[in-house]
Design an enzyme around this catalytic site. Sequence first.
Site, PDB file in Angstrom:
ATOM      1  N   CYS A 143       7.194  33.204   3.393  1.00  0.00           N
ATOM      2  CA  CYS A 143       5.761  32.935   3.219  1.00  0.00           C
ATOM      3  C   CYS A 143       5.046  34.228   2.865  1.00  0.00           C
ATOM      4  O   CYS A 143       5.318  35.275   3.476  1.00  0.00           O
ATOM      5  CB  CYS A 143       5.188  32.352   4.510  1.00  0.00           C
ATOM      6  SG  CYS A 143       3.426  31.982   4.423  1.00  0.00           S
ATOM      7  N   HIS A 185       5.447  22.951   2.266  1.00  0.00           N
ATOM      8  CA  HIS A 185       5.072  24.231   2.869  1.00  0.00           C
ATOM      9  C   HIS A 185       3.565  24.470   2.701  1.00  0.00           C
ATOM     10  O   HIS A 185       2.881  24.878   3.654  1.00  0.00           O
ATOM     11  CB  HIS A 185       5.886  25.346   2.199  1.00  0.00           C
ATOM     12  CG  HIS A 185       5.590  26.724   2.682  1.00  0.00           C
ATOM     13  ND1 HIS A 185       6.494  27.491   3.391  1.00  0.00           N
ATOM     14  CD2 HIS A 185       4.489  27.509   2.557  1.00  0.00           C
ATOM     15  CE1 HIS A 185       5.965  28.655   3.671  1.00  0.00           C
ATOM     16  NE2 HIS A 185       4.741  28.701   3.179  1.00  0.00           N
ATOM     17  N   GLU A 186       3.050  24.208   1.501  1.00  0.00           N
ATOM     18  CA  GLU A 186       1.632  24.492   1.246  1.00  0.00           C
ATOM     19  C   GLU A 186       0.713  23.518   1.992  1.00  0.00           C
ATOM     20  O   GLU A 186      -0.327  23.924   2.520  1.00  0.00           O
ATOM     21  CB  GLU A 186       1.335  24.445  -0.261  1.00  0.00           C
ATOM     22  CG  GLU A 186       2.144  25.418  -1.103  1.00  0.00           C
ATOM     23  CD  GLU A 186       2.103  26.842  -0.614  1.00  0.00           C
ATOM     24  OE1 GLU A 186       1.145  27.222   0.087  1.00  0.00           O
ATOM     25  OE2 GLU A 186       3.049  27.591  -0.909  1.00  0.00           O
ATOM     26  N   HIS A 189       0.150  24.538   5.438  1.00  0.00           N
ATOM     27  CA  HIS A 189      -0.864  25.588   5.601  1.00  0.00           C
ATOM     28  C   HIS A 189      -2.251  24.988   5.837  1.00  0.00           C
ATOM     29  O   HIS A 189      -3.069  25.557   6.561  1.00  0.00           O
ATOM     30  CB  HIS A 189      -0.929  26.472   4.350  1.00  0.00           C
ATOM     31  CG  HIS A 189       0.038  27.631   4.358  1.00  0.00           C
ATOM     32  ND1 HIS A 189       0.036  28.590   5.347  1.00  0.00           N
ATOM     33  CD2 HIS A 189       1.012  27.987   3.499  1.00  0.00           C
ATOM     34  CE1 HIS A 189       0.975  29.495   5.088  1.00  0.00           C
ATOM     35  NE2 HIS A 189       1.594  29.162   3.981  1.00  0.00           N
TER      36      HIS A 189
HETATM   37 NI    NI Z   1       3.219  30.216   3.084  1.00  0.00          NI
END
Ligand code: NI
Length: 254
Positions: A143, A185-186, A189
């Site tokens: 990341c 993954h995004e 966030h």
């Molecule tokens: Ni990330």
Amino acid sequence: MTPGSNRREWLLGLGAGGLAGLASGCVASPSRLTAGERRLLYQAARPLPVVKWMRHLPDPRSVLRARALSGGAWGSEVLGRLDERMRETLARSGGVGLAAPQIGVSRRVILVQLQDRDRQVLTCVDPRLRPLGPETEDGYEACLSVEGVGGLVRRARAVEVSYLDLRGQARRRLSRGWEARIFQHEVDHLDGILYLDRLLGPLLPLDEVRRRRAKSRAALLGEEDGLAWVRPDRPSPGSGPSRRGNTCPEGLAL
Ligand code: NI
């Protein structure tokens, strides 16, 4: 989505005094920029730096741990500005994905470099994911906000992504493999989740993550899926033929 230009002009017309009540510490309403957001989008030096997560000094109040507000509530003018800032930061970072909280803006907007032939960077506003089937895949991630390390994470192998584009139009995309991993993954966030929360094993130095990914990549070359970014016929910029197969030239950090 409401027309953005009028909203932006109205917001900018408020001036510093009018925005005094929207100081960065205040709770943001969906449609208004906070003073902090306005500074980041219109005044701060560019490219905006990536917000870092200090593993050894975790801050639960970090923007990286907040659930982001809707991005679609902003008009297209402001969203366009956010998109510009995010793309600048992503280009500087060399990563393949970025979420707005990573530049300090707690809004549900992500960038994902598509892993097809053109490698375009897609902007998704208010993205939602739906796993396509029960299949999962374990893979290594890193990341941009967590420096120097990476680790193994289990993700859905394929997802349907529903989102708004910058004009407020509803869109869909089916994604699998590495690209589906980037989306997951995004979107994490946007909910204050870091891949650190999903680790299947220990954190590893990036060199070790690269080594392990290159090894699994070699086994997967030729398979037509989201790992097309490492296919021999499409070397990434800056990676010569001699580097292929034993390095991870790009796209590790998200
Ligand atoms: Ni990330």
